[in-house]
Design a protein around this motif. Structure first.
Motif, mmCIF file in Angstrom:
data_model
loop_
_atom_site.group_PDB
_atom_site.id
_atom_site.type_symbol
_atom_site.label_atom_id
_atom_site.label_comp_id
_atom_site.label_asym_id
_atom_site.label_seq_id
_atom_site.Cartn_x
_atom_site.Cartn_y
_atom_site.Cartn_z
ATOM 1 N N ARG A 1 -8.958 -2.635 7.559
ATOM 2 C CA ARG A 1 -10.195 -2.438 8.037
ATOM 3 C C ARG A 1 -11.104 -3.548 7.324
ATOM 4 O O ARG A 1 -11.817 -4.345 7.627
ATOM 5 N N ASN A 2 -10.730 -3.837 5.935
ATOM 6 C CA ASN A 2 -11.327 -4.851 5.147
ATOM 7 C C ASN A 2 -10.989 -6.179 5.628
ATOM 8 O O ASN A 2 -11.826 -7.134 5.799
ATOM 9 N N PHE A 3 -9.806 -6.413 5.907
ATOM 10 C CA PHE A 3 -9.478 -7.733 6.537
ATOM 11 C C PHE A 3 -10.237 -7.843 8.061
ATOM 12 O O PHE A 3 -10.730 -9.075 8.184
ATOM 13 N N TRP A 4 -10.059 -6.997 8.766
ATOM 14 C CA TRP A 4 -10.940 -7.063 10.010
ATOM 15 C C TRP A 4 -12.399 -7.214 10.031
ATOM 16 O O TRP A 4 -13.082 -8.287 10.697
ATOM 17 N N PRO B 1 -1.965 -7.090 11.428
ATOM 18 C CA PRO B 1 -1.915 -5.832 10.378
ATOM 19 C C PRO B 1 -1.127 -4.604 10.838
ATOM 20 O O PRO B 1 -0.291 -4.213 10.051
ATOM 21 N N LEU B 2 -1.269 -4.619 12.133
ATOM 22 C CA LEU B 2 -0.402 -3.532 12.785
ATOM 23 C C LEU B 2 0.772 -3.712 12.744
ATOM 24 O O LEU B 2 2.062 -3.019 12.628
ATOM 25 N N LEU B 3 1.385 -5.028 13.123
ATOM 26 C CA LEU B 3 2.850 -5.540 13.005
ATOM 27 C C LEU B 3 3.461 -5.202 11.733
ATOM 28 O O LEU B 3 4.567 -4.962 11.458
ATOM 29 N N ILE B 4 2.623 -5.602 10.771
ATOM 30 C CA ILE B 4 3.131 -5.720 9.112
ATOM 31 C C ILE B 4 3.439 -4.220 8.814
ATOM 32 O O ILE B 4 4.397 -3.918 8.325
ATOM 33 N N LEU B 5 2.334 -3.224 9.172
ATOM 34 C CA LEU B 5 2.624 -1.727 8.908
ATOM 35 C C LEU B 5 3.948 -1.374 9.772
ATOM 36 O O LEU B 5 4.625 -0.460 9.141
ATOM 37 N N LYS C 1 -16.965 -5.118 0.039
ATOM 38 C CA LYS C 1 -16.903 -4.706 -1.653
ATOM 39 C C LYS C 1 -17.724 -3.341 -1.757
ATOM 40 O O LYS C 1 -17.551 -2.328 -2.490
ATOM 41 N N ARG C 2 -18.873 -3.202 -1.090
ATOM 42 C CA ARG C 2 -19.783 -1.868 -0.704
ATOM 43 C C ARG C 2 -18.803 -0.774 -0.414
ATOM 44 O O ARG C 2 -18.800 0.428 -0.886
ATOM 45 N N LEU C 3 -18.199 -0.933 0.704
ATOM 46 C CA LEU C 3 -17.237 0.095 1.317
ATOM 47 C C LEU C 3 -16.143 0.405 0.179
ATOM 48 O O LEU C 3 -15.737 1.612 0.354
ATOM 49 N N GLY C 4 -15.683 -0.452 -0.430
ATOM 50 C CA GLY C 4 -14.720 -0.162 -1.664
ATOM 51 C C GLY C 4 -15.424 0.565 -2.702
ATOM 52 O O GLY C 4 -14.523 0.850 -3.894
ATOM 53 N N THR C 5 -16.478 0.616 -2.967
ATOM 54 C CA THR C 5 -17.254 1.234 -3.986
ATOM 55 C C THR C 5 -17.533 2.711 -3.979
ATOM 56 O O THR C 5 -17.974 3.255 -2.887
ATOM 57 N N PRO C 6 -16.978 3.652 -4.789
ATOM 58 C CA PRO C 6 -16.919 5.087 -4.562
ATOM 59 C C PRO C 6 -18.523 5.517 -4.534
ATOM 60 O O PRO C 6 -19.490 4.860 -5.129
ATOM 61 N N CYS D 1 0.803 -1.245 0.048
ATOM 62 C CA CYS D 1 -0.130 -0.210 -0.045
ATOM 63 C C CYS D 1 0.800 1.120 0.147
ATOM 64 O O CYS D 1 1.899 1.336 0.435
ATOM 65 N N THR D 2 0.449 2.178 -0.692
ATOM 66 C CA THR D 2 1.450 3.645 -1.047
ATOM 67 C C THR D 2 0.653 4.547 -0.205
ATOM 68 O O THR D 2 1.405 5.812 -0.062
ATOM 69 N N SER D 3 -0.135 4.695 0.380
ATOM 70 C CA SER D 3 -0.699 5.747 1.315
ATOM 71 C C SER D 3 -1.450 5.236 2.725
ATOM 72 O O SER D 3 -1.694 4.100 2.795
ATOM 73 N N ARG D 4 -1.542 6.066 3.502
ATOM 74 C CA ARG D 4 -2.274 5.825 4.891
ATOM 75 C C ARG D 4 -3.655 5.449 4.678
ATOM 76 O O ARG D 4 -3.967 4.489 5.352
ATOM 77 N N GLN D 5 -4.326 5.866 3.870
ATOM 78 C CA GLN D 5 -5.674 5.646 3.619
ATOM 79 C C GLN D 5 -5.828 4.434 2.975
ATOM 80 O O GLN D 5 -6.510 3.329 3.254
ATOM 81 N N GLU D 6 -5.064 4.057 2.078
ATOM 82 C CA GLU D 6 -5.025 2.678 1.420
ATOM 83 C C GLU D 6 -4.879 1.603 2.417
ATOM 84 O O GLU D 6 -5.354 0.507 2.578
ATOM 85 N N CYS D 7 -3.709 1.748 3.302
ATOM 86 C CA CYS D 7 -3.334 0.736 4.391
ATOM 87 C C CYS D 7 -4.516 0.712 5.265
ATOM 88 O O CYS D 7 -4.959 -0.465 5.722
ATOM 89 N N TRP D 8 -5.063 1.798 5.867
ATOM 90 C CA TRP D 8 -6.220 1.729 6.709
ATOM 91 C C TRP D 8 -7.367 0.939 6.175
ATOM 92 O O TRP D 8 -8.212 -0.019 6.630
#
Length: 384
Positions: free
Chosen positions: A83-86, A168-172, A367-372, A72-79
């Motif tokens: 979030r999706n994983f959780w 996920p926090l450990l990875i980041l 999927k819905r959360l990832g849709t604009p 991931c290239t931005s803080r928003q993408e990492c979040w």
């Protein structure tokens, strides 16, 4: 790395859950000693199935999560990835877990003439520990001191869910140094004598599973493929030999006992490594593999259900015998068959009615959360 189903991983899940089921027969299904079981347990123990589950979980989760978060290239993408994983984990695990916690609590009140389900006080405390994800700490505290409650197997689920929350926090945090952090985590635990508290926070098998997943993305991984297991006799012999060695290491006859858990974690990781190539290196393709894969796909429900199923069978037999009715189920073999049939029925219902629908809902939500928002249909366009 893709999320394609690996048949040998499903086989390993089946072996893990069957080992746990066998380990809990004495004391959960059979209140009185069964000489044959006691004799087997003296030579072979199968509680290592829990550590095998840990190694599988680490491998399966890390295959997709590690590259997603490290890339991931931005803080928003990492979040969003976190979030999706959780969310996927929550929808996958919590509905079934909470359902069976509630059912065990109800059974303690309404189906407990024999006392098979334990006391009300212990089960209330155990239910809270299961819902709030501290069951492993309660389990360590209760060890040989007081009654835990019917949901004692939730200690391992709590540990896994704590891992899912923190990983996920450990990875980041460690990024490209994640391998070294995991190796240090494994090394420290392998060289440490486990107290009851350290037993319920053991993460070496989980970390080894993650390391395997990260290694499997590298080109050199294929060069280590165990092609010597290609002949059917070789793979079956190796599988049985490793399972027997694990079962011996889990007994008090294993003289390297202070380092038992670390040794079991390493050998569990070896099994996951063999399975990871998806070449049927554990069990040849056929009816046995398909049966084990079916058990593996339902292994989460089976793990949750087997203790209440054992206790319900005990309660039914107690009531029949108390009423003076003939009860063929009182024979150990008949009791075992009845419990197995009940576990199969309940786990299949749980899989079809709870696990899969809730898993699909979680995937749909992600999927819905990832849709604009601009791509979502307006409220007025939706039909009632």
């Amino acid at each position: 790395m893709n999320g394609k189903r690996i048949m040998d991983i499903e086989v390993l899940r089946a072996v893990a859950v069957l080992g746990v089921l066998f380990h809990h027969l004495q004391g959960s299904l059979f209140a009185d000693p069964v000489p044959l079981l006691e004799s087997i347990h003296g030579s072979l123990q199968t509680w290592w199935g829990v550590d095998l589950f840990f190694a599988i979980s680490g491998f399966v989760i890390a295959r997709s999560l590690v590259p997603a978060l490290q890339g991931c290239t931005s803080r928003q993408e990492c979040w969003q990835q976190t979030r999706n994983f959780w969310l996927r984990r929550a929808f996958r695990l919590l509905p079934s877990a909470w359902l069976w916690l509630a059912l065990m609590l109800l059974a303690c009140v309404f189906l407990n003439r024999s006392g098979a389900f334990g006391t009300w006080h212990a089960n209330v405390q155990a239910t809270l520990a299961g819902v709030l994800q501290y069951a492993n700490f309660r389990f360590a505290d209760s060890f040989f001191r007081y009654e835990y409650g019917s949901s004692f197997v939730y200690w391992s689920l709590a540990l896994e869910e704590q891992f899912y929350l923190l990983f996920p926090l450990l990875i980041l945090l460690f990024r490209q140094r994640l391998v070294w952090a995991l190796l240090a985590l494994v090394a420290v635990q392998i060289l440490t004598v486990r107290t009851p508290f350290l037993m319920v926070v053991r993460t070496d098998a989980l970390a080894l599973g993650v390391l395997l997943a990260m290694w499997s993305a590298r080109p050199g991984y294929q060069r280590w493929q165990p092609t010597w297991l290609a002949p059917p006799w070789a793979r079956i012999s190796a599988f049985i030999a490793i399972a027997l060695l694990l079962s011996f290491m889990a007994t008090d006859r294993f003289t390297f006992a202070p380092y038992r858990i670390g040794s079991i974690a390493l050998l569990s990781a070896v099994l996951v490594w063999i399975a990871s190539y998806n070449r049927d290196y554990l069990v040849p393709a056929g009816a046995v593999q398909r049966l084990l894969a079916w058990i593996g796909s339902r292994s989460y429900g089976i793990y949750l259900i087997h203790i209440p199923a054992y206790q319900l069978v005990r309660e039914v037999i107690f009531r029949l015998q108390s009423a003076g009715l003939p009860s063929p189920a009182g024979h150990p073999v008949c009791t075992l068959l009845l419990a197995c049939a009940l576990i199969v029925l309940l786990s299949e219902l749980n899989y079809r009615l709870i696990e899969m629908p809730m898993r699909n809902r979680g995937a749909a939500l992600v999927k819905r959360l990832g849709t604009p928002r601009s791509a979502l249909p307006s409220t007025g366009a939706t039909s009632c």
